[in-house]
Design a protein around this motif. Sequence first.
Motif, PDB file in Angstrom:
ATOM      1  N   ALA A   1      41.133 125.278 -96.059  1.00  0.00           N
ATOM      2  CA  ALA A   1      41.742 124.462 -97.111  1.00  0.00           C
ATOM      3  C   ALA A   1      41.069 124.687 -98.451  1.00  0.00           C
ATOM      4  O   ALA A   1      41.721 124.691 -99.500  1.00  0.00           O
ATOM      5  N   LEU A   2      39.746 124.864 -98.439  1.00  0.00           N
ATOM      6  CA  LEU A   2      38.996 125.075 -99.676  1.00  0.00           C
ATOM      7  C   LEU A   2      38.888 126.543-100.054  1.00  0.00           C
ATOM      8  O   LEU A   2      38.427 126.875-101.143  1.00  0.00           O
ATOM      9  N   ASN A   3      39.318 127.417 -99.108  1.00  0.00           N
ATOM     10  CA  ASN A   3      39.195 128.855 -99.328  1.00  0.00           C
ATOM     11  C   ASN A   3      37.755 129.235 -99.666  1.00  0.00           C
ATOM     12  O   ASN A   3      37.491 130.020-100.576  1.00  0.00           O
ATOM     13  N   SER A   4      36.837 128.616 -98.952  1.00  0.00           N
ATOM     14  CA  SER A   4      35.413 128.813 -99.218  1.00  0.00           C
ATOM     15  C   SER A   4      34.631 128.699 -97.923  1.00  0.00           C
ATOM     16  O   SER A   4      35.105 128.127 -96.942  1.00  0.00           O
ATOM     17  N   GLN A   5      33.419 129.229 -97.936  1.00  0.00           N
ATOM     18  CA  GLN A   5      32.515 129.075 -96.815  1.00  0.00           C
ATOM     19  C   GLN A   5      31.984 127.636 -96.788  1.00  0.00           C
ATOM     20  O   GLN A   5      31.775 127.018 -97.826  1.00  0.00           O
TER      21      GLN A   5
ATOM     22  N   SER B   1      35.808 121.393 -81.429  1.00  0.00           N
ATOM     23  CA  SER B   1      36.806 122.428 -81.675  1.00  0.00           C
ATOM     24  C   SER B   1      36.297 123.353 -82.765  1.00  0.00           C
ATOM     25  O   SER B   1      35.727 122.897 -83.748  1.00  0.00           O
ATOM     26  N   PRO B   2      36.505 124.657 -82.624  1.00  0.00           N
ATOM     27  CA  PRO B   2      35.996 125.600 -83.627  1.00  0.00           C
ATOM     28  C   PRO B   2      36.908 125.800 -84.821  1.00  0.00           C
ATOM     29  O   PRO B   2      36.650 126.655 -85.673  1.00  0.00           O
ATOM     30  N   THR B   3      37.989 125.032 -84.926  1.00  0.00           N
ATOM     31  CA  THR B   3      38.960 125.251 -85.985  1.00  0.00           C
ATOM     32  C   THR B   3      38.336 125.131 -87.376  1.00  0.00           C
ATOM     33  O   THR B   3      37.845 124.072 -87.745  1.00  0.00           O
ATOM     34  N   PRO B   4      38.380 126.199 -88.193  1.00  0.00           N
ATOM     35  CA  PRO B   4      37.765 126.165 -89.534  1.00  0.00           C
ATOM     36  C   PRO B   4      38.714 125.597 -90.577  1.00  0.00           C
ATOM     37  O   PRO B   4      38.969 126.210 -91.621  1.00  0.00           O
ATOM     38  N   ALA B   5      39.223 124.402 -90.307  1.00  0.00           N
ATOM     39  CA  ALA B   5      40.310 123.873 -91.119  1.00  0.00           C
ATOM     40  C   ALA B   5      39.908 123.595 -92.573  1.00  0.00           C
ATOM     41  O   ALA B   5      40.628 123.959 -93.501  1.00  0.00           O
ATOM     42  N   LEU B   6      38.799 122.940 -92.780  1.00  0.00           N
ATOM     43  CA  LEU B   6      38.415 122.613 -94.146  1.00  0.00           C
ATOM     44  C   LEU B   6      38.019 123.864 -94.914  1.00  0.00           C
ATOM     45  O   LEU B   6      38.303 123.994 -96.107  1.00  0.00           O
ATOM     46  N   SER B   7      37.369 124.789 -94.236  1.00  0.00           N
ATOM     47  CA  SER B   7      37.012 126.053 -94.871  1.00  0.00           C
ATOM     48  C   SER B   7      38.259 126.762 -95.379  1.00  0.00           C
ATOM     49  O   SER B   7      38.290 127.292 -96.495  1.00  0.00           O
TER      50      SER B   7
ATOM     51  N   LEU C   1      28.106 129.651 -91.818  1.00  0.00           N
ATOM     52  CA  LEU C   1      26.832 129.195 -92.340  1.00  0.00           C
ATOM     53  C   LEU C   1      26.253 130.141 -93.379  1.00  0.00           C
ATOM     54  O   LEU C   1      25.304 129.791 -94.056  1.00  0.00           O
ATOM     55  N   ALA C   2      26.790 131.343 -93.497  1.00  0.00           N
ATOM     56  CA  ALA C   2      26.177 132.334 -94.388  1.00  0.00           C
ATOM     57  C   ALA C   2      26.680 132.159 -95.821  1.00  0.00           C
ATOM     58  O   ALA C   2      27.880 132.155 -96.070  1.00  0.00           O
ATOM     59  N   GLN C   3      25.743 132.020 -96.754  1.00  0.00           N
ATOM     60  CA  GLN C   3      26.072 131.964 -98.191  1.00  0.00           C
ATOM     61  C   GLN C   3      27.200 130.970 -98.444  1.00  0.00           C
ATOM     62  O   GLN C   3      28.235 131.314 -99.017  1.00  0.00           O
ATOM     63  N   ALA C   4      27.017 129.763 -97.999  1.00  0.00           N
ATOM     64  CA  ALA C   4      28.086 128.764 -98.102  1.00  0.00           C
ATOM     65  C   ALA C   4      28.340 128.362 -99.541  1.00  0.00           C
ATOM     66  O   ALA C   4      27.426 128.288-100.353  1.00  0.00           O
ATOM     67  N   ASP C   5      29.627 128.093 -99.846  1.00  0.00           N
ATOM     68  CA  ASP C   5      29.999 127.589-101.157  1.00  0.00           C
ATOM     69  C   ASP C   5      29.904 126.068-101.195  1.00  0.00           C
ATOM     70  O   ASP C   5      29.703 125.495-102.260  1.00  0.00           O
ATOM     71  N   TYR C   6      30.083 125.409-100.056  1.00  0.00           N
ATOM     72  CA  TYR C   6      30.021 123.948 -99.992  1.00  0.00           C
ATOM     73  C   TYR C   6      29.073 123.529 -98.875  1.00  0.00           C
ATOM     74  O   TYR C   6      29.165 124.026 -97.755  1.00  0.00           O
ATOM     75  N   LYS C   7      28.189 122.591 -99.195  1.00  0.00           N
ATOM     76  CA  LYS C   7      27.303 122.027 -98.184  1.00  0.00           C
ATOM     77  C   LYS C   7      27.869 120.682 -97.752  1.00  0.00           C
ATOM     78  O   LYS C   7      28.167 119.823 -98.592  1.00  0.00           O
ATOM     79  N   VAL C   8      28.004 120.502 -96.448  1.00  0.00           N
ATOM     80  CA  VAL C   8      28.623 119.306 -95.896  1.00  0.00           C
ATOM     81  C   VAL C   8      27.638 118.620 -94.963  1.00  0.00           C
ATOM     82  O   VAL C   8      26.990 119.267 -94.134  1.00  0.00           O
ATOM     83  N   LEU C   9      27.516 117.313 -95.102  1.00  0.00           N
ATOM     84  CA  LEU C   9      26.661 116.509 -94.222  1.00  0.00           C
ATOM     85  C   LEU C   9      27.531 115.549 -93.435  1.00  0.00           C
ATOM     86  O   LEU C   9      28.363 114.835 -94.007  1.00  0.00           O
ATOM     87  N   ILE C  10      27.355 115.529 -92.117  1.00  0.00           N
ATOM     88  CA  ILE C  10      28.048 114.576 -91.245  1.00  0.00           C
ATOM     89  C   ILE C  10      27.002 113.657 -90.632  1.00  0.00           C
ATOM     90  O   ILE C  10      26.058 114.104 -89.984  1.00  0.00           O
ATOM     91  N   GLY C  11      27.129 112.367 -90.842  1.00  0.00           N
ATOM     92  CA  GLY C  11      26.234 111.397 -90.234  1.00  0.00           C
ATOM     93  C   GLY C  11      26.944 110.647 -89.117  1.00  0.00           C
ATOM     94  O   GLY C  11      28.008 110.069 -89.349  1.00  0.00           O
ATOM     95  N   VAL C  12      26.395 110.685 -87.922  1.00  0.00           N
ATOM     96  CA  VAL C  12      26.969 109.981 -86.764  1.00  0.00           C
ATOM     97  C   VAL C  12      26.043 108.836 -86.390  1.00  0.00           C
ATOM     98  O   VAL C  12      24.845 109.041 -86.206  1.00  0.00           O
TER      99      VAL C  12
END
Length: 387
Positions: free
Chosen positions: A54-58, A46-52, A20-31
């Motif tokens: 993949a993007l090599n970013s916060q 699951s805590p897997t930071p898979a997309l982070s 969550l700190a100084q994120a490069d990408y903001k993501v919104l999930i709507g359920v």
Amino acid sequence: MNKNELIRGVVLSSVLFSALAQADYKVLIGVDPADVQSKNLATLTSPTPALSAALNSQISLRQTNDLTDAMRATRTQENDIVVGPSHVAASAISHHYQLLARQKQNAEYVLIARTEISNPQQMSGSRLYLTQQDSVRTYLAKAMVEESGLTLKSFKNVTYGKTSGAGLLALSSNMADVTVASKEEAEAWIKANPKQGKIIKITKPVPSGLAVLVKKSLSDAEKKKVSRWITSADAESAGLGKMQPASLADESLYRYIASLGILTPPTIPGVTTVDTPMVQRLIAAGITAVDTRSQKEFEQERIRGAIHAPYIEKSLKDRDFDARLDDYSAISRLPKDKPVIFYCNGPECWKSYKAVIVGKQAGIQKIYWYREGMPDWRENKMPVEAK
């Protein structure tokens, strides 16, 4: 969206939630709240930071089941990546997001009524059961009601529940006369409850799963990274479910959903509706623009020189809204002898529409309505300011 798909969506929220700190990408999930079938879904994360990775970013992720707020966020374009059900995706596409991938299942949704109601017009005066106000089903049900020449005020009463199955249960127990369901659910209910009800209105096939969208302003390289991961086996095993690259045909399905949206009326009697060039001229002539959106939105970005008079709504997004449910004290305090321009977040946003109605009733002598609002002002690169 069935239970398994919702579980995948909830798991995805943790997959994306890596930092969550100084994120490069903001993501919104709507359920979709109408499809929450189990109170234990939150434990399936699951805590897997898979997309982070993949993007090599916060990644900064916000998950919400308030889909009204999710749709608002698509209009303000405050997230780089949006994951959500069909009406959230439709709103995003209308506001400069690109559809990258989606779950490929489609569904038809219906209004199903007790047998004494033989056509949509006969729904007037009946009891309507809907899922939560900001759910996909209610969004589509309202559209079908509008297409039938009715409004929610046409019904004797409207009840909102939490889950999709409760409406059919309400029909079975004679606690409602009309409800919304998927065609598959409705046909199964009719088979199990012969001669108790029938389908009186149906939509075209629409996407029923999740979709992934990105801001059009992202670079092609960034979009490819997101698309590559979203459609990979890693993403599926991480909890997203099977996503496939989107096509132009897919986008047309979402645009159909957008066309069903409960938009504000194009005009209001006795009020001048103005476009962006006219607003610019009016402001130059000294007329005040009044922003009726939330404090957060006003501070984030507003028309230069606008003042803030929020319209805090709890009433339905409907021409026959009940203003007694709302807080419009800021509107009531505006000078009555000075002309104003009310605006909010475009045709899908009802705050400025309601402010116009209430402002007229309060005695403001001259009102202009900028229906296209902040999205059009932004798109035309007009001058803005922030806190």
